[in-house]
Design a protein around this motif. Structure first.
Motif, PDB file in Angstrom:
ATOM      1  N   LEU A  39       7.948   5.257  10.802  1.00 41.72           N
ATOM      2  CA  LEU A  39       8.769   5.736  11.931  1.00 41.72           C
ATOM      3  C   LEU A  39       9.358   7.113  11.611  1.00 41.72           C
ATOM      4  CD1 LEU A  39      10.052   5.107  14.732  1.00 41.72           C
ATOM      5  CD2 LEU A  39      12.010   4.191  13.477  1.00 41.72           C
ATOM      6  N   GLN A  40       9.811   7.309  10.368  1.00 45.76           N
ATOM      7  CA  GLN A  40      10.375   8.612   9.969  1.00 45.76           C
ATOM      8  C   GLN A  40       9.326   9.714  10.092  1.00 45.76           C
ATOM      9  OE1 GLN A  40      13.514   8.822   9.649  1.00 45.76           O
ATOM     10  NE2 GLN A  40      13.833   6.608   9.578  1.00 45.76           N
ATOM     11  N   THR A  41       8.075   9.389   9.725  1.00 50.73           N
ATOM     12  CA  THR A  41       6.982  10.358   9.858  1.00 50.73           C
ATOM     13  C   THR A  41       6.796  10.744  11.319  1.00 50.73           C
ATOM     14  OG1 THR A  41       5.902   9.451   7.911  1.00 50.73           O
ATOM     15  CG2 THR A  41       4.492  10.693   9.413  1.00 50.73           C
ATOM     16  N   LEU A  42       6.854   9.728  12.189  1.00 53.32           N
ATOM     17  CA  LEU A  42       6.724   9.973  13.639  1.00 53.32           C
ATOM     18  C   LEU A  42       7.843  10.892  14.129  1.00 53.32           C
ATOM     19  CD1 LEU A  42       6.071   7.325  16.401  1.00 53.32           C
ATOM     20  CD2 LEU A  42       7.998   8.876  16.601  1.00 53.32           C
ATOM     21  N   VAL A  43       9.073  10.596  13.717  1.00 52.25           N
ATOM     22  CA  VAL A  43      10.235  11.378  14.178  1.00 52.25           C
ATOM     23  C   VAL A  43      10.099  12.842  13.741  1.00 52.25           C
ATOM     24  CG1 VAL A  43      12.732  11.691  13.867  1.00 52.25           C
ATOM     25  CG2 VAL A  43      11.805   9.403  14.323  1.00 52.25           C
ATOM     26  N   ALA A  44       9.729  13.043  12.477  1.00 54.92           N
ATOM     27  CA  ALA A  44       9.583  14.414  11.956  1.00 54.92           C
ATOM     28  C   ALA A  44       8.526  15.183  12.749  1.00 54.92           C
ATOM     29  CB  ALA A  44       9.210  14.363  10.475  1.00 54.92           C
ATOM     30  N   ARG A  45       7.414  14.499  13.053  1.00 56.30           N
ATOM     31  CA  ARG A  45       6.341  15.166  13.795  1.00 56.30           C
ATOM     32  C   ARG A  45       6.763  15.470  15.233  1.00 56.30           C
ATOM     33  NH1 ARG A  45       0.703  15.673  12.752  1.00 56.30           N
ATOM     34  NH2 ARG A  45      -0.003  17.207  14.290  1.00 56.30           N
ATOM     35  N   ALA A  46       7.468  14.513  15.852  1.00 62.74           N
ATOM     36  CA  ALA A  46       7.939  14.692  17.236  1.00 62.74           C
ATOM     37  C   ALA A  46       8.813  15.947  17.324  1.00 62.74           C
ATOM     38  CB  ALA A  46       8.726  13.471  17.693  1.00 62.74           C
ATOM     39  N   ILE A  47       9.689  16.122  16.324  1.00 64.46           N
ATOM     40  CA  ILE A  47      10.602  17.267  16.318  1.00 64.46           C
ATOM     41  C   ILE A  47       9.833  18.564  16.060  1.00 64.46           C
ATOM     42  CG2 ILE A  47      12.582  18.306  15.110  1.00 64.46           C
ATOM     43  CD1 ILE A  47      13.582  15.346  14.709  1.00 64.46           C
ATOM     44  N   ALA A  48       8.917  18.521  15.078  1.00 65.33           N
ATOM     45  CA  ALA A  48       8.131  19.717  14.747  1.00 65.33           C
ATOM     46  C   ALA A  48       7.269  20.162  15.929  1.00 65.33           C
ATOM     47  CB  ALA A  48       7.256  19.445  13.527  1.00 65.33           C
ATOM     48  N   GLU A  49       6.724  19.204  16.674  1.00 66.72           N
ATOM     49  CA  GLU A  49       5.838  19.524  17.805  1.00 66.72           C
ATOM     50  C   GLU A  49       6.625  19.814  19.083  1.00 66.72           C
ATOM     51  OE1 GLU A  49       2.523  19.723  17.910  1.00 66.72           O
ATOM     52  OE2 GLU A  49       1.982  18.953  15.923  1.00 66.72           O
ATOM     53  N   GLU A  50       7.943  19.625  19.033  1.00 65.10           N
ATOM     54  CA  GLU A  50       8.791  19.807  20.220  1.00 65.10           C
ATOM     55  C   GLU A  50       8.259  19.024  21.414  1.00 65.10           C
ATOM     56  OE1 GLU A  50       9.229  24.031  20.791  1.00 65.10           O
ATOM     57  OE2 GLU A  50      10.505  24.239  19.024  1.00 65.10           O
ATOM     58  N   VAL A  51       7.980  17.737  21.191  1.00 68.75           N
ATOM     59  CA  VAL A  51       7.455  16.906  22.285  1.00 68.75           C
ATOM     60  C   VAL A  51       8.557  16.688  23.322  1.00 68.75           C
ATOM     61  CG1 VAL A  51       5.803  15.737  20.760  1.00 68.75           C
ATOM     62  CG2 VAL A  51       8.036  14.684  21.201  1.00 68.75           C
ATOM     63  N   ASP A  52       8.143  16.350  24.540  1.00 71.67           N
ATOM     64  CA  ASP A  52       9.110  16.060  25.603  1.00 71.67           C
ATOM     65  C   ASP A  52       9.659  14.648  25.482  1.00 71.67           C
ATOM     66  OD1 ASP A  52       8.893  18.548  27.240  1.00 71.67           O
ATOM     67  OD2 ASP A  52       6.785  17.938  27.266  1.00 71.67           O
ATOM     68  N   CYS A  53       8.793  13.707  25.101  1.00 76.48           N
ATOM     69  CA  CYS A  53       9.272  12.330  24.982  1.00 76.48           C
ATOM     70  C   CYS A  53       8.442  11.535  23.984  1.00 76.48           C
ATOM     71  CB  CYS A  53       9.285  11.631  26.349  1.00 76.48           C
ATOM     72  SG  CYS A  53       7.695  11.558  27.165  1.00 76.48           S
ATOM     73  N   VAL A  54       9.028  10.420  23.534  1.00 83.04           N
ATOM     74  CA  VAL A  54       8.334   9.462  22.664  1.00 83.04           C
ATOM     75  C   VAL A  54       8.336   8.125  23.390  1.00 83.04           C
ATOM     76  CG1 VAL A  54       8.340   8.260  20.442  1.00 83.04           C
ATOM     77  CG2 VAL A  54       9.061  10.658  20.552  1.00 83.04           C
ATOM     78  N   LEU A  55       7.167   7.532  23.540  1.00 84.11           N
ATOM     79  CA  LEU A  55       7.035   6.271  24.275  1.00 84.11           C
ATOM     80  C   LEU A  55       6.728   5.123  23.318  1.00 84.11           C
ATOM     81  CD1 LEU A  55       4.680   7.562  27.154  1.00 84.11           C
ATOM     82  CD2 LEU A  55       7.187   7.722  26.990  1.00 84.11           C
ATOM     83  N   PHE A  56       7.533   4.060  23.387  1.00 79.94           N
ATOM     84  CA  PHE A  56       7.310   2.862  22.567  1.00 79.94           C
ATOM     85  C   PHE A  56       7.010   1.685  23.499  1.00 79.94           C
ATOM     86  CE2 PHE A  56      10.382   5.296  19.837  1.00 79.94           C
ATOM     87  CZ  PHE A  56       9.593   5.415  18.699  1.00 79.94           C
ATOM     88  N   PRO A  57       5.729   1.405  23.796  1.00 81.24           N
ATOM     89  CA  PRO A  57       5.415   0.339  24.751  1.00 81.24           C
ATOM     90  C   PRO A  57       5.351  -1.056  24.102  1.00 81.24           C
ATOM     91  CG  PRO A  57       3.424   1.524  24.190  1.00 81.24           C
ATOM     92  CD  PRO A  57       4.537   2.167  23.405  1.00 81.24           C
TER      93      PRO A  57
END
Ligand SMILES: [Mn+2]
Length: 400
Positions: A39-57
């Protein structure tokens, strides 16, 4: 332009109960931290890529009830995403059903949680585009109704509409919100972020309808790299998903042909390339060398292989299976025909370490603990004994 992350089946807080006793200490630590680290890896990448949203279905948590530590770790992850201006959308699945209703730490307002009734949630991206998300959460361990019927068709005023859906292809009445690809396509959405199946699977290319699989493999059957999809339409060909690996520990299966000695097995295993910590399930194709056969017969093959594994290896064997002449028999299972004491044989076959290897990842935690408990073990042993005895009687009947 839209950029987001799709991460089904994070299973935060998975206990890896059947596995931990067999591990070297460094693997034990890595396995216990694995779901959170992914999950930490995901968060770091989300921030680095400046994504608009993260979806957890769905199945963000492994269970509806969670320890203070797991809740705190998730809180930290959500806070980091919120601070970076990233919207988080969560719908709960069959493992973490009702997790939204139970006590949890306060989540930032950028975290959108779907109710059990199908809901739409809209937000504005940094670039001023309107995104509509549609989803629902499980109210119990099964969702036999068809929530999809309540998903509205695409909102034509939205720039993007995305469905979050935890379920499986199937017939009405199946346990996990059954759907067909045609059902999903009929809604005209731009993307379907699916959860529930732990294997990455593309059900439709454009618009994408896909399972990201899980973020971290949870047992020996969930092999290969695991992670999430980073999705973007930068290339102007619609929303395109790119797989990003995130699991710190990997499960792999290795088949060895006719090993002549224990040293030969160790050499072949060590010669493989391991990019990260890897838990190995070995299949030995017979015939086996005499020392290997002796270890199989004495039921100490796995222990001997673990003893012989270098202290700093990136791999660790967790299971050995022997296959010969087309038949499969786990080395840990006794050959019933050659065992005089049937009760002892059944007891060793229902040992939880053996049993755990045969349980699919969809087997819920309460059932796992029941099968591990003295009551569950006794019930299972009685049932097997009854089946074997009944089988013998039927065979005798037929011979008349
Ligand atoms: Mn799951």
């Amino acid at each position: 332009m839209l950029k987001f992350i799709h991460a089904g089946d994070v299973h935060l807080g998975t206990p890896f109960a059947g596995l931990l006793t067999k591990l070297r200490p460094d693997f034990q630590t890595a396995v216990q931290r694995a779901t959170n680290e992914a999950l930490q890896t995901l968060v770091a990448r989300a921030i680095a890529e400046e994504v608009d949203c993260v979806l957890f279905p769905g199945d963000l948590y492994n269970s509806g009830e969670n320890s203070a530590l797991i809740q705190a770790e998730l809180q930290v992850a959500f806070s980091k995403l919120a601070a970076a201006g990233i919207v988080v959308a969560v719908s709960f699945g069959n493992h973490d059903f009702q997790a939204g209703q139970r006590a949890h730490l306060d989540w930032p307002e950028q975290v959108l949680v779907f109710d059990q009734a199908v809901e739409q949630k809209a937000f504005q991206t940094r670039r001023g585009q309107r995104v509509v998300l549609t989803g629902f959460s499980y109210g119990s361990q099964a969702e036999k109704s068809s929530p999809l019927a309540n998903f509205p068709v695409r909102d034509t005023t939205a720039d993007y509409q995305i469905g979050l859906y935890h379920g499986a292809l199937g017939q009405p009445g199946d346990r996990y919100a059954p759907f067909t690809v045609a059902d999903l396509l009929s809604k005209n959405y731009d993307y379907w972020a699916l959860g529930h199946i732990h294997q990455r699977t593309v059900l439709h290319q454009q618009p994408p309808i896909l399972y990201s699989g899980n973020l971290q493999g949870l047992n020996r059957t969930e092999t290969g790299p695991k992670g999430f999809y980073l999705v973007s339409d930068e290339g102007q060909q619609g929303l395109l998903p790119t797989f990003v690996p995130a699991s710190p520990v990997r499960f792999e299966q290795l088949i060895l042909q006719q090993p002549t000695s224990m040293a030969a097995i160790q050499q072949q295993v060590a010669a493989e390339h391991y990019g990260q910590k890897t838990l190995l399930s070995l299949t030995l194709m017979g015939p086996l060398g005499p020392a290997v056969q002796a270890a199989v017969d004495g039921d100490y093959l796995l222990a001997a292989l673990q003893d012989g594994t270098p202290a700093d290896s990136a791999y660790w064997p967790i299971q050995v299976t022997v296959k010969e002449q087309g038949s499969t028999r786990a080395s840990t299972l006794p050959n019933l025909e050659q065992v005089g004491d049937l009760t002892a044989a059944i007891q060793s076959a229902t040992n939880y370490d053996v049993l755990a290897g045969y349980l699919g990842d969809q087997v819920p935690a309460f059932l796992r603990s029941y099968l591990q408990s003295p009551a569950g073990q006794t019930a299972l042993q009685k049932k097997i004994l009854a089946m074997i005895t009944k089988g013998e009687q039927q065979n005798e009947d037929k011979s008349h």
